[in-house]
Design an enzyme around this catalytic site. Sequence first.
Site, short mmCIF file in Angstrom:
data_model
loop_
_atom_site.label_atom_id
_atom_site.label_comp_id
_atom_site.label_asym_id
_atom_site.label_seq_id
_atom_site.Cartn_x
_atom_site.Cartn_y
_atom_site.Cartn_z
N HIS A 603 0.88 -1.18 0.00
CA HIS A 603 0.00 0.00 0.00
C HIS A 603 0.92 1.23 0.00
O HIS A 603 2.03 1.16 0.55
CB HIS A 603 -0.82 -0.04 1.29
CG HIS A 603 -1.89 0.99 1.40
ND1 HIS A 603 -1.64 2.27 1.82
CD2 HIS A 603 -3.23 0.92 1.17
CE1 HIS A 603 -2.79 2.95 1.84
NE2 HIS A 603 -3.77 2.15 1.44
N ASP A 680 3.22 -4.91 7.83
CA ASP A 680 2.00 -4.10 7.77
C ASP A 680 0.81 -5.06 7.88
O ASP A 680 0.49 -5.79 6.95
CB ASP A 680 2.00 -3.35 6.42
CG ASP A 680 0.66 -2.66 6.14
OD1 ASP A 680 -0.26 -2.80 6.95
OD2 ASP A 680 0.57 -1.99 5.09
N GLN A 683 -4.38 -5.44 6.82
CA GLN A 683 -5.40 -6.32 6.26
C GLN A 683 -5.43 -7.71 6.90
O GLN A 683 -6.35 -8.48 6.64
CB GLN A 683 -5.18 -6.48 4.74
CG GLN A 683 -5.35 -5.21 3.95
CD GLN A 683 -6.74 -4.60 4.06
OE1 GLN A 683 -7.71 -5.27 4.45
NE2 GLN A 683 -6.86 -3.33 3.75
N LYS A 706 -10.16 -0.77 10.64
CA LYS A 706 -10.44 -1.86 9.71
C LYS A 706 -10.79 -3.13 10.47
O LYS A 706 -11.09 -4.15 9.88
CB LYS A 706 -9.22 -2.13 8.82
CG LYS A 706 -8.86 -0.99 7.87
CD LYS A 706 -7.67 -1.38 7.02
CE LYS A 706 -6.92 -0.20 6.47
NZ LYS A 706 -7.54 0.39 5.29
N CYS A 844 -4.73 2.68 -3.71
CA CYS A 844 -3.47 3.18 -3.13
C CYS A 844 -2.32 2.21 -3.38
O CYS A 844 -1.44 2.03 -2.51
CB CYS A 844 -3.60 3.43 -1.63
SG CYS A 844 -4.84 4.65 -1.24
#
Length: 886
Positions: A603, A680, A683, A706, A844
Amino acid sequence: MSTKEMYMGREPPVKKVLFWCDRCNVPLIGQKCGCGAEGKKISLLQPYEVRPALKGDMDLITRLVHEQFGTVPLPRIMLLNKTGGVDRADLVIAHGGRFGWLTFDPVNRRFTFDIAPEALPYILDHASKGIVDLDSVAAPGEVRGRIGGKKFTLTVNVPEGTVIVKYRNRYGTGTVKEGQIRVKEVVTVETRRPANPDWNVAIRKNQTQLKNLEQEAIRTIRRHMNDRPTANISFSGGKDSTAALHLARKAGIETAFFIDTGIEIQETLDFVASRPGVEIIEKGGDFWQAVEKTGPPGKDNRWCCKLLKLQPLKLYLAGVGPCVTVQGNRWYESWNRASLEETSQNPANPLQLNVSPIRAWRALEVFLYLWWQKVEINPLYDMGLERIGCFLCPSMLESEYELLRETHPDMVARWDAFLEKWAERKGLPDEYCRWGLWRWRALPPKMREVCRDRGIAFNDDYSVRATQERVVRPVEVVRGEAAPGPAIEEAGFPVERIRRDFPILGDLVYLDNAATSFSPEAVVEAMVEFEHRYRANVGRGVHRLTQIASQRYWHAHEKVAAFIGGKDGVTVFTKNTTEAVNMVAQGLSWKPGDRVVTTILEHHSNLLPWTHLKEQGVEVVVIPVRPDFSLDLDAFREAVEAAPPRLVAVTHASNVLGTVTPVEEIARICHEHGSLLLVDGAQSVPHMPVDVARIGCDVFCFSGHKMLGPTGTGVLWMKEPILEPTMLGGGMVEAVTADGFTPAEGYQQYEAGTPNIGGGIGLGAAVGYLEKIGMEEVRQYEEELTSRLIDGLKGIEGVHVYAAEDPAARIGVVSFTIDGLHPHEVAQRLDEGAEIMVRSGHHCCMPLMEHLGLPEGTVRASLALYTTRQEVDLLVASVAEICRGL
Ligand code: PMP
């Protein structure tokens, strides 16, 4: 143009009369009676719909007539001709003429029967009360000359309503109101005692016509049943579709389906279940949840049909493919249907061609036909209902709702309770519920008149005007009998119960969870509780509020840390993933020649902070993906081995392809080469169990918003506090001198200034919520849904899916494109046509898009634990529809 306007000056080809055989005293559906006699014409009133009075109607009329006139015998055959009124208004026909009017007043909640003068010959001999002799009750000297149409003052007390008027030896009817009587007409009446046949006689006398009707209907079905590859019957449990089902089966169609909206009356469900071979289709959504958010549906606001009927129909049809559907729609039901052709393309669904074999039948023909054929009919008709369907359908009459109050008190009580709560919330007057004003968003002229007469105000847009202060309350969470909160008790995943914790879901199909998810009520409540009960700053005082706030805020950090297996590290609250990654990029000191290895999957938030370091002489290496969308681990290994990087920054799961990266293997390689690893997890954390200790990373970043948490929340977890604080100021220091400071221990040193306290506490609640459900269960459930979605989309011609093959190496983020359509166009059509919300564009991840050769990006559907199988199927069906239309 509305159907009504279309017909201005040109009425649909409806029959406006009813024929009657005087000899047999039965109604006729044709002109001629089975006895050979010609029928006489009786004019009907618009919309010319006429039906037999059934048991419930007969009982009601009998009760009302007996109350007024004593035990008068009533004919076995009575018909009801529906007419326009404030609510129920039926012209009652018997003995070949008008017999009276049956009406319901929604204001005083009473049924009234007004006797017609034409009924007098049949009841005079038996009437023991309700007769007003003008000579003895009118003011002396008033009764002179012509009587019909005149008003007289009464000298005695007579109950209000319709009465029989006697004057000398003539009779008529009159209406008593406020001490006066208005007489219609008085004439010499010859009493009559005609034959009193029952409906069996009527069936026999109409048999030839019924046979013709049947043959014509079957011919219609046969003419069209092969217009599409398959044919089926739409069955609602009502009389019309019962007739359609019977006829279609005779024509040779077996398949039938019934859509269970979840707010059907039990008798209908039992009736449907007793019909062999009717497939029952699950409802599209939870009415009770949606209504809390959307408010009561209206005749002019039928959101419920879309959710409860059209969506499941779409899914059913997607499985069936192009088909002919036989339905029981009729012209006489409403003006909207008066233009109905023999066949019609379903405007909402190109797969379906509707055939309406009984469109020219009136309810009279339908009942006679079903009786003749000895077909069982839904028992609700005999209980007095006219319209079968959802028990709180806005199109139902208030008179029917009033009857349900007696027959189905529990259902009515539930709806009444909702209406009252809604009215309170909106500050609406009681009449909104009591008179059934909720049935319209904009009141029609007849209801505006009722309101005007009784002082109920409405707005310029004809909605009922609020009279009190609105009671500001959050949308209520429907905790039905089966919604005590999330817990795996059932064999499957309790998605239905979970959904009830998310009031925003209502009638939405939200598949943009990778961008941000919704928050359950537990999270909202935690934040509201902070605001309402103990809002104070953290770590800055001794008073009780600051103590509570500090403790809860600290505890939220603990919960989050435990949730990702990171109790031994430092858990810092940030505003999102982006801030967390930037803090790392800026909190480490870089020197020229340092290397950062990252991937093409990243991202922008896990890429730009690194590429920006190039200005400081840092080299940034980007690892590609393989053709199967997995990370090229060999290339990664080579890059690390070539020259060990200072830091590796890699996503745990791609927000475009859903690919899950082998972070444990990556961590091993990093540590072999002395490189720091940042993962990261934006997600991954919302969708699978995450254990940072097992992964072996040094830094782990993710977003609270999220993973069911509040917006403005995110997390930076570090195995060790390796960063220099980049933000300086209050709250992050242990001691300050004139020229220096000692940073605080733990997370405080990285959270300078007043943090998002309520948000952090909300994030803690989100973690609690997810833990109760269990991340392993979430993972399994979403994995199954993801496979269903990917397989469904892959099966559509013209659709390209970009997803990893291995279900264990992907999450519920699915990108796809449709040949010849821009992703934004697809997303817009899904929103406008199917009310499905997906994301489109580059997400993104512009370098990844370039790498994939997709400069316009993709359409992305991303799931959450509250996504249902039906929603996934609806998306697949809607994409298929878009492709077919290209
Ligand atoms: N990384 C990934 C993988 C993401 O999906 C996102 C959000 N789409 C981000 C980082 C950025 O998250 P935020 O907007 O919460 O900072």
